[in-house]
Design a protein around this motif. Sequence first.
Motif, PDB file in Angstrom:
ATOM      1  N   ILE A 128       0.962  -1.058  -0.008  1.00 10.56           N
ATOM      2  CA  ILE A 128      -0.096  -0.208  -0.132  1.00 10.56           C
ATOM      3  C   ILE A 128       0.667   1.064  -0.409  1.00 10.56           C
ATOM      4  O   ILE A 128       0.071   2.605  -0.139  1.00 10.56           O
ATOM      5  CB  ILE A 128      -0.787  -0.316   0.915  1.00 10.56           C
ATOM      6  N   TRP A 137      -2.685   9.297  -2.561  1.00 11.72           N
ATOM      7  CA  TRP A 137      -3.561   8.172  -1.158  1.00 11.72           C
ATOM      8  C   TRP A 137      -3.153   9.069   0.025  1.00 11.72           C
ATOM      9  O   TRP A 137      -1.818   9.227   0.278  1.00 11.72           O
ATOM     10  CB  TRP A 137      -4.146   6.890  -1.204  1.00 11.72           C
ATOM     11  N   VAL A 145      -8.617   1.509   2.443  1.00  8.96           N
ATOM     12  CA  VAL A 145      -7.824   0.533   2.100  1.00  8.96           C
ATOM     13  C   VAL A 145      -8.009  -0.934   3.090  1.00  8.96           C
ATOM     14  O   VAL A 145      -7.839  -1.475   2.481  1.00  8.96           O
ATOM     15  CB  VAL A 145      -7.020   1.031   1.221  1.00  8.96           C
ATOM     16  N   SER A 148     -10.693  -2.145   3.520  1.00  9.74           N
ATOM     17  CA  SER A 148     -11.679  -3.317   2.604  1.00  9.74           C
ATOM     18  C   SER A 148     -11.503  -4.934   3.246  1.00  9.74           C
ATOM     19  O   SER A 148     -12.702  -5.271   2.872  1.00  9.74           O
ATOM     20  CB  SER A 148     -11.432  -2.639   1.888  1.00  9.74           C
ATOM     21  N   THR A 195     -10.386   1.739  -8.371  1.00 12.71           N
ATOM     22  CA  THR A 195      -9.818   1.560  -6.430  1.00 12.71           C
ATOM     23  C   THR A 195     -10.803   1.342  -6.587  1.00 12.71           C
ATOM     24  O   THR A 195     -11.518   0.420  -5.300  1.00 12.71           O
ATOM     25  CB  THR A 195     -10.239   3.691  -6.705  1.00 12.71           C
ATOM     26  N   LEU A 199     -11.491  -2.378  -3.756  1.00 10.25           N
ATOM     27  CA  LEU A 199     -11.458  -2.631  -2.623  1.00 10.25           C
ATOM     28  C   LEU A 199     -12.617  -3.284  -2.918  1.00 10.25           C
ATOM     29  O   LEU A 199     -13.232  -4.223  -1.519  1.00 10.25           O
ATOM     30  CB  LEU A 199     -12.740  -0.815  -2.432  1.00 10.25           C
TER      31      LEU A 199
END
Length: 516
Positions: A128, A137, A145, A148, A195, A199
């Motif tokens: 990430i 982000w 994120v 999720s 995105t 997710l």
Amino acid sequence: MAPAAGNAAVTSKALAFGARSSKLSDAHLNSIRFRKPLFGFRYNIERKWGNLSLQGGGGRNMEAIVEKGRKRGGLVKCTAEGIERGILTGGRGQEGTFVMPERLKVVALMACVMCLCNADRVVMSVAIVPLAAKHGWSSSFLGIVQSSFLWGYIFSSVIGGALVDKYGGKRVLAWGVAFWSLATLLTPWAANHSTIALLAMRAFFGLAEGVALPSMTILLSRWFPCNERATAVGLSMGGFHLGNVVGLVLTPIVMSSIGLSGPFILFSSLGLLWLTTWTLRVTNDPQESPSISKSELRLIQAGKSDSVPLKKGEFPPLRLLLSKMPTWAIIFANVTNNWGYFVLLSWMPVYFKTVFNVNLKQAAWFSAVPWGTMAFSGYVAGAASDYLIKRGYSLTFVRKVMQSIGFIGPGFALLCLNYAKTPVIASVFITVALSLSSFSQAGFLLNMQDIAPQYAGFLHGISNSAGTLAAIVSTIGTGYFVEWLGSFQAFLTVTACLYFVTAIFWNLFATGERVF
């Protein structure tokens, strides 16, 4: 004549003594055991007598031998097969070949899949960082994120637990591994697509992984006697925690050499490889295993404490389960455990990079060391729990002691973490927190089987769903706290206070007795 008579008498006594001593030595040789520590081999020295019988020493039957071995700490001597077995140990057959207990194979495969389970989660905790840099982000969106995965996990826990109760852990876990390996493989594609796709894929990944822990607890409860169960769970969860180490260490190395998709491909391939072995080697219950010996099956069955037979196919009584305080003690314990666990799991690489400005590979190593020690301490907690049970302490006492260590210790460690000035000191405090939190495995995690063996999977699902909701709040909340206050300290203090409050609640209402 007198001396001759005396000599004859002496000779007669000597012969009688020699015959008796020969019988004693032969009987003694037949019972010699060379003991070694856990995971060592035990050997029998056996003498072949053909059709001869030892007078006075050959009247013991198999049940007496098994019972004697059981009373001596769970060690069983199988004279019929030339195998002597204790917890998680093998022996040698009459032809000298090593014989591995079936329950050792089960726990070994379980530890492997739990390692993969967590490694697949941790890949995203490392990946990430470059993804956030690529897509711009914010810290708060990073929390979304990261969480999720838990969106699907929260739904599959209850459903998965009920499915495990009905169909057994083997089949449910196999489908779970197949689906989460597929989701892991497709994650890089989803991240490059959009995105929303990322997710959704992470939520599907969590949906598949939600069956892992209920499957583990049910399978191990069926394959292990009570006085070995905590050790078996400790070994399996040791693999789970080592998955953090494997994921945190290998992911940046593979990404730097192959690319962002490299670790996702690697771990998904290992999952499919494990699946082929699992489907061929493991059964839901030891009674269904074609390769288990009669002696091992007898040892497992004799070590079960359930006095009331389990009934399959009944719908779990949710209202009844929630009407008892021991259930709520487990639920609150799971909430607190997941709250603290996922804060550390999801945010440690970001924590070391943000607070101490270390690079990604260094952050991975600082984050990995605590998880490695947690794997070892989890085994220690399980072995200590089984030892106390063997010494005669009640299940209630043992569960309360283990859970108190698992909450009070991490609470103090997180408070001390607020004052860490270097990444090494911070890693020490995190190591202490995670190592002591692993004692919860011998607390609330085993307590589900204690109070509700018939509905343990469903109860695990209920408590794990509540814990997953807490993990979502804590994972997202950490991101907002860092963005608003610019520091991790406030959230670490909140987490420490939650540990202390739940420890008090646990000691007031938890029990090791069967409730349902």
